[in-house]
Design a protein around this motif. Structure first.
Motif, PDB file in Angstrom:
ATOM      1  N   ARG A  37       0.827  -1.216   0.000  1.00 13.04           N
ATOM      2  CA  ARG A  37       0.000   0.000   0.000  1.00 13.04           C
ATOM      3  C   ARG A  37       0.860   1.266   0.000  1.00 13.04           C
ATOM      4  NH1 ARG A  37      -3.464  -3.248   3.113  1.00 13.04           N
ATOM      5  NH2 ARG A  37      -2.435  -2.696   5.049  1.00 13.04           N
ATOM      6  N   ARG A  55      -2.388 -12.225  -4.360  1.00 17.43           N
ATOM      7  CA  ARG A  55      -3.840 -12.052  -4.499  1.00 17.43           C
ATOM      8  C   ARG A  55      -4.203 -10.571  -4.375  1.00 17.43           C
ATOM      9  NH1 ARG A  55      -5.033 -15.362  -0.215  1.00 17.43           N
ATOM     10  NH2 ARG A  55      -3.660 -17.070  -0.649  1.00 17.43           N
ATOM     11  N   MET A  56      -3.566  -9.897  -3.418  1.00 20.71           N
ATOM     12  CA  MET A  56      -3.825  -8.475  -3.228  1.00 20.71           C
ATOM     13  C   MET A  56      -3.326  -7.678  -4.438  1.00 20.71           C
ATOM     14  SD  MET A  56      -2.529  -6.108  -0.121  1.00 20.71           S
ATOM     15  CE  MET A  56      -2.735  -4.338  -0.161  1.00 20.71           C
ATOM     16  N   ARG A  58      -3.045  -8.656  -7.543  1.00 18.65           N
ATOM     17  CA  ARG A  58      -3.962  -8.867  -8.668  1.00 18.65           C
ATOM     18  C   ARG A  58      -5.308  -8.178  -8.447  1.00 18.65           C
ATOM     19  NH1 ARG A  58      -1.203 -13.976  -8.606  1.00 18.65           N
ATOM     20  NH2 ARG A  58       0.117 -14.086 -10.437  1.00 18.65           N
ATOM     21  N   SER A  59      -5.781  -8.145  -7.182  1.00 19.22           N
ATOM     22  CA  SER A  59      -7.066  -7.493  -6.904  1.00 19.22           C
ATOM     23  C   SER A  59      -6.988  -5.988  -7.138  1.00 19.22           C
ATOM     24  CB  SER A  59      -7.533  -7.785  -5.476  1.00 19.22           C
ATOM     25  OG  SER A  59      -6.751  -7.056  -4.538  1.00 19.22           O
ATOM     26  N   GLN A  60      -5.785  -5.417  -7.047  1.00 13.36           N
ATOM     27  CA  GLN A  60      -5.602  -3.995  -7.316  1.00 13.36           C
ATOM     28  C   GLN A  60      -5.450  -3.715  -8.808  1.00 13.36           C
ATOM     29  OE1 GLN A  60      -2.369  -2.474  -4.946  1.00 13.36           O
ATOM     30  NE2 GLN A  60      -3.485  -2.764  -3.034  1.00 13.36           N
ATOM     31  N   GLY A  61      -5.430  -4.766  -9.610  1.00 15.95           N
ATOM     32  CA  GLY A  61      -5.344  -4.598 -11.056  1.00 15.95           C
ATOM     33  C   GLY A  61      -3.946  -4.260 -11.555  1.00 15.95           C
TER      34      GLY A  61
END
Length: 176
Positions: A37, A55-56, A58-61
């Motif tokens: 972050r 995973r995080m 990829r979830s942020q694109g």
């Protein structure tokens, strides 16, 4: 290896004016998430794409490039062609007996196993053996190929498997 990978990646970024930021990811997920972050990045290149933090990411694109077949976008070599080139080189040098030392595929075994290439292939699942090994066998052509499989992925286990292969080679009849 990792330094060469990073240097190559950095060299590829220079012509487009991009920079490389090296970030260590803590094993603690909360600390890793906080570090992610706090870092302003446009994409991520990783050598370990199976870390839970991915995973995080990829979830942020964020675009991700991995150093092996661990996701939709990765960078690697043509393993079969690399193995075939090695095998052809050994064949061209006149080697007629080659032993490949490998570790266990799915589980450990009580003692090293020594087997022929054909028997080794017959005992593998469809996604195995590795493409580099099949390329090596192709490049060797008619060369006698033996697989020495260690019991664990350790130096000691590898030495034991190599010694077992050498003992077996001493007892095989030599061609006239």
């Amino acid at each position: 290896f990792k330094m060469q990978w990073l240097a190559g990646f950095s060299d590829a970024l220079q012509p487009v004016g991009a920079s490389l930021v090296l970030m260590a990811v803590a094993p603690d997920m909360q600390a890793a998430a906080q570090a992610l972050r706090n870092t302003l990045v446009d994409g991520i290149a990783v050598t370990w794409a199976t870390h839970p933090i991915m995973r995080m990411v990829r979830s942020q694109g964020l675009p991700v490039v991995a150093g092996g077949p661990q996701g939709p976008c990765y960078v690697t070599i043509d393993e079969h062609a690399a193995g075939q080139e090695m095998g052809q080189h050994l064949h061209d040098m006149g080697h007629d007996q080659v032993c490949i030392l490998t570790g266990p595929v799915a589980h450990t075994t009580p003692k090293p196993s020594i087997t022929t290439w054909n028997d080794y292939i017959a005992g593998q699942k469809p996604h195995e053996p590795w493409q580099r090994l099949t390329g090596l066998a192709t490049g060797l052509n008619t060369t006698s190929l033996v697989i020495a499989q260690a019991t664990h992925w350790t130096r000691t286990s590898g030495a034991e498997a190599a010694a077992a292969a050498a003992r077996e080679a001493e007892h095989e009849p030599k061609p006239l």
